[in-house]
Design a protein around this motif. Sequence first.
Motif, short mmCIF file in Angstrom:
data_model
loop_
_atom_site.label_atom_id
_atom_site.label_comp_id
_atom_site.label_asym_id
_atom_site.label_seq_id
_atom_site.Cartn_x
_atom_site.Cartn_y
_atom_site.Cartn_z
N GLU A 1 82.08 -94.52 21.28
CA GLU A 1 82.90 -94.07 20.15
C GLU A 1 82.20 -92.99 19.33
OE1 GLU A 1 81.89 -97.16 20.70
OE2 GLU A 1 83.65 -98.44 21.02
N VAL A 2 80.91 -92.77 19.58
CA VAL A 2 80.19 -91.69 18.89
C VAL A 2 80.49 -90.40 19.63
CG1 VAL A 2 77.92 -90.76 18.31
CG2 VAL A 2 78.42 -93.18 17.93
N ALA A 3 81.24 -89.51 18.95
CA ALA A 3 81.73 -88.32 19.63
C ALA A 3 80.76 -87.15 19.50
CB ALA A 3 83.09 -87.94 19.07
N HIS A 4 80.27 -86.91 18.30
CA HIS A 4 79.31 -85.83 18.06
C HIS A 4 78.11 -86.45 17.40
CE1 HIS A 4 82.60 -82.52 17.50
NE2 HIS A 4 82.78 -83.24 18.58
N ASN A 5 76.96 -85.88 17.67
CA ASN A 5 75.76 -86.37 16.99
C ASN A 5 74.80 -85.20 16.84
OD1 ASN A 5 73.78 -87.94 15.88
ND2 ASN A 5 73.34 -89.14 17.73
N TYR A 6 74.36 -84.95 15.62
CA TYR A 6 73.43 -83.88 15.34
C TYR A 6 72.19 -84.42 14.66
CZ TYR A 6 76.74 -79.98 15.96
OH TYR A 6 77.61 -79.05 16.46
N GLU A 7 71.04 -83.87 15.05
CA GLU A 7 69.87 -84.04 14.21
C GLU A 7 69.88 -82.92 13.19
OE1 GLU A 7 66.06 -83.60 16.11
OE2 GLU A 7 64.99 -83.90 14.23
N ARG A 8 69.67 -83.27 11.93
CA ARG A 8 69.65 -82.27 10.87
C ARG A 8 68.36 -82.36 10.08
NH1 ARG A 8 74.24 -79.46 10.31
NH2 ARG A 8 76.11 -80.30 11.30
N ASP A 9 68.13 -81.25 9.41
CA ASP A 9 66.91 -80.95 8.71
C ASP A 9 66.91 -81.58 7.31
OD1 ASP A 9 64.72 -79.51 8.91
OD2 ASP A 9 65.66 -77.54 8.78
N HIS A 10 66.74 -82.88 7.21
CA HIS A 10 66.88 -83.54 5.90
C HIS A 10 66.38 -84.96 6.07
CE1 HIS A 10 68.98 -85.34 2.38
NE2 HIS A 10 68.97 -84.12 1.89
N GLY A 11 66.11 -85.64 4.96
CA GLY A 11 65.80 -87.07 5.04
C GLY A 11 66.92 -87.84 5.71
N PHE A 12 68.17 -87.47 5.42
CA PHE A 12 69.31 -87.97 6.19
C PHE A 12 69.35 -87.10 7.44
CE2 PHE A 12 72.38 -90.42 3.25
CZ PHE A 12 71.33 -90.91 2.49
N THR B 1 64.40 -93.28 19.75
CA THR B 1 64.98 -94.59 20.06
C THR B 1 66.33 -94.77 19.39
OG1 THR B 1 62.73 -95.43 20.05
CG2 THR B 1 64.48 -97.07 20.00
N VAL B 2 66.40 -94.40 18.12
CA VAL B 2 67.66 -94.58 17.39
C VAL B 2 68.74 -93.66 17.94
CG1 VAL B 2 68.76 -94.39 15.12
CG2 VAL B 2 66.52 -95.49 15.33
N ILE B 3 68.36 -92.43 18.29
CA ILE B 3 69.35 -91.51 18.88
C ILE B 3 69.96 -92.15 20.13
CG2 ILE B 3 69.58 -89.35 20.20
CD1 ILE B 3 67.47 -88.16 18.23
N ALA B 4 69.11 -92.74 20.97
CA ALA B 4 69.62 -93.37 22.19
C ALA B 4 70.55 -94.52 21.84
CB ALA B 4 68.45 -93.84 23.05
N GLN B 5 70.18 -95.30 20.82
CA GLN B 5 71.03 -96.43 20.43
C GLN B 5 72.38 -95.95 19.91
OE1 GLN B 5 67.97 -98.07 17.81
NE2 GLN B 5 67.98 -99.99 18.98
N VAL B 6 72.36 -94.91 19.11
CA VAL B 6 73.61 -94.39 18.56
C VAL B 6 74.47 -93.77 19.66
CG1 VAL B 6 74.59 -92.63 17.02
CG2 VAL B 6 72.67 -94.04 16.24
N ASN B 7 73.85 -92.92 20.48
CA ASN B 7 74.61 -92.24 21.53
C ASN B 7 75.18 -93.19 22.58
OD1 ASN B 7 74.16 -89.82 20.31
ND2 ASN B 7 72.77 -89.00 21.87
N ALA B 8 74.57 -94.36 22.70
CA ALA B 8 75.06 -95.31 23.69
C ALA B 8 76.47 -95.80 23.36
CB ALA B 8 74.10 -96.49 23.79
N HIS B 9 76.88 -95.63 22.12
CA HIS B 9 78.24 -96.05 21.76
C HIS B 9 79.23 -94.97 22.18
CE1 HIS B 9 77.33 -99.61 19.27
NE2 HIS B 9 76.15 -99.02 19.15
N ALA C 1 78.93 -101.07 11.93
CA ALA C 1 78.18 -102.32 11.73
C ALA C 1 77.30 -102.64 12.92
CB ALA C 1 79.16 -103.47 11.46
N ALA C 2 77.79 -102.36 14.12
CA ALA C 2 76.99 -102.62 15.32
C ALA C 2 75.73 -101.75 15.33
CB ALA C 2 77.83 -102.37 16.58
N ILE C 3 75.89 -100.50 14.93
CA ILE C 3 74.72 -99.60 14.90
C ILE C 3 73.71 -100.10 13.86
CG2 ILE C 3 73.96 -97.24 14.34
CD1 ILE C 3 76.63 -96.28 15.63
N GLU C 4 74.20 -100.58 12.73
CA GLU C 4 73.29 -101.12 11.72
C GLU C 4 72.55 -102.34 12.26
OE1 GLU C 4 75.89 -101.63 8.29
OE2 GLU C 4 74.95 -99.85 7.39
N ALA C 5 73.27 -103.20 12.96
CA ALA C 5 72.64 -104.41 13.50
C ALA C 5 71.59 -104.06 14.55
CB ALA C 5 73.71 -105.33 14.09
N GLU C 6 71.89 -103.08 15.38
CA GLU C 6 70.95 -102.71 16.45
C GLU C 6 69.71 -102.01 15.93
OE1 GLU C 6 74.75 -101.87 19.34
OE2 GLU C 6 73.38 -100.22 18.89
#
Lengths: 178, 159
Positions: free
Chosen positions: B102-113, B92-100, B132-137
Amino acid sequence: MSATPSHAPDALDRRIIAATQEGLPLVPRPYAVIAERVGTSESEVMARIRALLDTGGIRRLGAVPQHYALGMRFNAMTVWDVPDERVDDLGPAVGALEAVSHCYTRPRHPPEWSYNLFAMVHGRDQDTVEARIGEVAATLGGAVRASAVLYSRRLLKKTGLRLPAGDDEFPHPESERE
Amino acid sequence: MSTVPSTAHSDGLDATDRRIINGLQGGFPVCERPYAKAAADLGLTEDELLERLQQLVAAGYLSRFAPLFDVERLGGAVMLAAMAVPPQRLETVIAQVNAHPEVAHNYERDHGFNLWFVISVLDAERIEAVAAAIEAETGLTVYRMPKEREFYLRLRVEA
């Protein structure tokens, strides 16, 4: 935040950027197609693109490889907590390693994130990447207080520069591919 | 400059594809018939080059055939950001982030972050608005990781 812009794009530049950021048209006269989309002449589009190349606003023009598909599947973000006063000597040493493609310092976010030095390491397989991470560790030596390696699990999105959506001044580029 | 490995791989590329990928990462001509000119340099016809490029993009070997913009030179800004997303919310969060856009690259990584993405904008002040918009969403913290210093920068893909 960064280098002084040497070429602040005007409205036409922005329309050209919006019209090309997802790809040049793969037709014999691509600049004519762009010109039509942004409402100017083919020669003006070419002049603008040349100017952007000259000033570095366009770093290069051509094929943008997808490293994942080309076998560079393993990319490791290695992160290190080193004393701030050591960054001046350690940063250049790590950045100069063949194994490292990018090296940056970034802010810590304690307590969750204590790492301040980031080094990106790439390779075709995990063994290669691990050996390269070993080189970074050896270079940093005893300065390391903590470290982590974050392998990429999935590439979730990769696009170029994107202008904000909903900006009615710009014709909307073609739909997202990824 | 990147070099596509020439050794045999299960990547399905032939010698012509490699020549195109390795030879056309920069320097694409700015003239009325640029593909014809680039094709001649590669020993191909304009039609052959256009067809190959279409296939390479469609198959995902090229993410695109386009200008590579230097956002900072253009007066914009880029910022790395990270999130620690609970695993059950990840998709769900990946979809929310990628919907922006302005988000050019996005990786899932092997970590708590576990989510790392780059915000890229032409108007530098928009970086913070996007974060800020991503935090709000999402109701999650977006850890800002702007680069402070950069030590060397090059793109290398092993030969």
